[in-house]
Design an enzyme around this catalytic site. Structure first.
Site, short mmCIF file in Angstrom:
data_model
loop_
_atom_site.label_atom_id
_atom_site.label_comp_id
_atom_site.label_asym_id
_atom_site.label_seq_id
_atom_site.Cartn_x
_atom_site.Cartn_y
_atom_site.Cartn_z
N HIS A 175 -102.33 12.76 20.82
CA HIS A 175 -101.32 12.05 20.00
C HIS A 175 -100.07 12.91 19.77
O HIS A 175 -99.39 12.74 18.76
CB HIS A 175 -101.90 11.64 18.64
N GLN A 222 -92.12 -9.59 56.72
CA GLN A 222 -91.21 -8.63 57.33
C GLN A 222 -90.65 -7.64 56.29
O GLN A 222 -90.27 -6.53 56.63
CB GLN A 222 -90.05 -9.37 58.01
N TYR A 251 -99.37 -15.32 60.03
CA TYR A 251 -98.11 -14.59 59.93
C TYR A 251 -97.00 -15.46 59.34
O TYR A 251 -96.83 -16.62 59.71
CB TYR A 251 -97.64 -14.06 61.30
N SER A 265 -73.59 19.54 31.22
CA SER A 265 -72.97 18.32 30.69
C SER A 265 -71.46 18.41 30.91
O SER A 265 -70.90 19.51 30.89
CB SER A 265 -73.29 18.21 29.19
N ASN A 288 -96.52 -10.31 66.45
CA ASN A 288 -97.34 -10.28 65.24
C ASN A 288 -98.39 -9.16 65.26
O ASN A 288 -98.60 -8.48 64.26
CB ASN A 288 -98.04 -11.63 65.04
N ASN A 291 -79.47 20.63 31.08
CA ASN A 291 -80.37 19.47 31.04
C ASN A 291 -81.38 19.49 32.20
O ASN A 291 -81.03 19.84 33.32
CB ASN A 291 -79.56 18.18 31.11
N GLU A 296 -86.25 14.66 34.95
CA GLU A 296 -85.99 13.29 34.49
C GLU A 296 -85.92 12.32 35.67
O GLU A 296 -86.41 11.19 35.59
CB GLU A 296 -84.69 13.25 33.69
N LYS A 306 -74.87 22.64 26.96
CA LYS A 306 -76.04 21.94 27.47
C LYS A 306 -76.56 22.45 28.81
O LYS A 306 -75.79 22.79 29.70
CB LYS A 306 -75.73 20.45 27.65
N LYS A 333 -91.91 -3.51 55.40
CA LYS A 333 -91.47 -2.19 55.87
C LYS A 333 -90.52 -1.53 54.88
O LYS A 333 -90.69 -0.36 54.54
CB LYS A 333 -90.80 -2.30 57.25
N1 ARG Z 1 -89.93 -8.07 62.65
C1 ARG Z 1 -91.08 -8.89 62.48
C2 ARG Z 1 -91.83 -8.45 61.21
O1 ARG Z 1 -91.75 -7.33 60.87
C3 ARG Z 1 -91.99 -8.83 63.65
C4 ARG Z 1 -92.93 -9.97 63.75
C5 ARG Z 1 -92.17 -11.19 64.09
N2 ARG Z 1 -93.05 -12.29 64.32
C6 ARG Z 1 -92.64 -13.55 64.26
N3 ARG Z 1 -93.54 -14.46 64.44
N4 ARG Z 1 -91.37 -13.86 64.01
O2 ARG Z 1 -92.51 -9.20 60.57
#
Ligand code: ARG
Length: 462
Positions: A160, A326, A321, A281, A114, A289, A294, A287, A329
């Site tokens: 506007h 998780q 936690y 196109s 954690n 583009n 975009e 065209k 990420k």
């Molecule tokens: N891969 C986990 C995450 O990113 C790491 C922490 C895991 N902790 C746990 N108590 N299972 O959250």
């Protein structure tokens, strides 16, 4: 189940995790991007354990050597990540056991995944923010370069999406410089907020070992250790800050992209994009583009989506936690990849864009854009209140509209019909060039102002 194949935490488990959960529970495909930070964190943690005599020097050195070998393998693409070992932390720990044997078991003293994961993640976000800022810096420089060459390029300024007042194209570009400067400040501020090290807070309660958190914090490049172990492992504000800054930056980029798309349209035609920045196109041979513009306009949606997902994940989550987190990420990595690419494409767009100066100038003179200049003239020279002057200027616009001419196409006698006590020099105010250069107030669009501002900014962004 053979010990070798067991999860690190598998001691009390008699059955392997179901395949289907292994699939969603495993984050290794995503968090392997944290390997540098994870190994760095583990090395510093080990050094601290040695220094505090919690583990012997011999064991510590062995662990560090093993970690460095793993790092080399990963860097050289020789490491096989395994889904069944869940995440980057356990993949590395498992490999350490393989390389150095049971002494690997001493590494996880006085820490938990954690605190480990957020230490890694904070380090990663710091690094990512620095890279974004470097790219924003380059982007600002490209805008400054374009501005420098376009101080005298006059274009219609819009409110506007109607012609409002004439401005310099350089002044418009400098508006974006200000936005990107604020983006940089936001990422810089985030780096400051992030600067507290969570390592050593354990699962949530702290630890009974005599660890030295100041040491690990300093060695890992943080300003200080975090104050509260529960908050440390529950906190994802830093991820939200990053996602929010990326989203705001994406807003700026999408607004720029949108303007380029409009201006490049066959109706506006006030800029031309190099062929490099256009695509064809499959059906219409004529065209060209503006796809890259975009795409970066559209991709802002990905940045906002990541922020929204993270906000929702965190809302109402009890301390401390939970596995919910998780997912953080994937969201941050995705937002980072997206915004970095968008910044780089914007840099290409600005480099490969040419203003159509004649058309910009012609459009700037259309739509009675100097009507306000006439009103201002009356206030400054004929002692009128702005409201009275406004009415007279509106009458002149009505007259010109009926005659189907621009204000600068009227002659002095026609103007005098609207107000008879005028001096001939009033005629200058109907020209857009005069209009632009009269905006001398600080931050206004006059040539002199812009030149000064460009010099100032160039010193700032060398
Ligand atoms: N891969 C986990 C995450 O990113 C790491 C922490 C895991 N902790 C746990 N108590 N299972 O959250």
């Amino acid at each position: 189940m053979k010990n070798k194949n067991k999860a690190i935490w598998g001691t009390r488990f008699n059955k392997a995790t179901s395949k289907i959960f292994e699939n969603i529970g495993s984050s290794i495909d995503i968090d392997k991007r944290l390997f540098e930070e994870d190994i760095f964190g583990s090395i510093i943690h080990t050094q601290m354990l040695m220094k505090q005599k919690i583990i012997s020097r011999k064991k510590g050195i062995k662990i560090i050597k093993g970690l460095k070998r793993i790092r080399k393998q990963i860097r050289e693409n020789k490491f096989v990540f395994k889904k069944k070992y869940e995440d980057i932390h356990l993949n590395i720990e498992k490999k350490l056991f393989e390389i150095i044997g049971n002494d690997a078991g001493y590494l996880h003293i006085a820490r938990s995944r954690n605190d480990q994961v957020i230490t890694d993640f904070k380090l990663w976000i710091k690094k990512a923010s620095v890279i974004i800022n470097k790219n924003l810096n380059d982007l600002i420089k490209s805008f400054l370069k374009k501005a420098e060459n376009n101080v005298q390029t006059i274009m219609p300024g819009f409110t506007h999406l109607k012609n409002a007042q004439a401005i310099s194209f350089a002044h418009y570009l400098l508006a974006y410089v200000e936005m990107f400067k604020r983006d940089k400040k936001r990422f810089t501020n985030n780096i400051r907020y992030i600067d507290e090290c969570p390592l050593g807070t354990g699962a949530l309660a702290g630890t009974s070992y005599k660890i030295d958190r100041n040491y690990t914090s300093k060695k890992l490049g943080f300003k200080k250790p975090t104050n509260n172990s529960i908050d440390s492992v529950a906190d994802r504000d830093f991820a939200l800050d990053f996602l929010s800054s990326a989203s705001i930056c994406a807003i700026h980029i999408s607004r720029f992209a949108e303007e380029l798309i409009i201006w490049n349209s066959d109706i506006f035609k006030i800029i031309k994009l190099d062929d490099k920045m256009l695509t064809g196109s499959s059906i219409m041979p004529q065209k060209k583009n503006p796809d890259p513009a975009e795409l970066i306009r559209g991709r802002a949606g990905k940045n906002f989506g990541s922020l929204q997902a993270m906000l929702t994940t965190m809302k109402g989550l009890p301390l401390s936690y939970y596995k919910d987190m998780q997912e953080d990420k994937a969201l941050v990595f995705n937002s980072y990849d997206t915004i970095l690419e968008s910044i780089i494409i914007t840099k290409e767009l600005i480099k490969n864009l040419k203003p159509n100066k004649e058309r910009m100038f012609a459009l700037a003179s259309e739509g009675y854009t100097t009507a306000t200049d006439f009103a201002d003239y009356l206030v400054q020279n004929n002692n009128l209140s702005f409201r009275d002057a406004y009415k007279i200027a509106a009458n002149l616009v009505n007259y010109a509209e009926r005659k189907k001419v621009r204000l600068d196409q009227l002659n002095f006698y026609e103007v005098k019909k609207i107000k008879n006590d005028l001096n001939k020099d009033v005629m200058k105010v109907f020209h857009v060039k005069y209009s632009v250069n009269s905006k001398k107030s600080y931050g206004g669009t006059s040539t002199k102002n812009i030149r000064k501002m460009i010099l100032k900014l160039k010193r700032e962004f060398k």
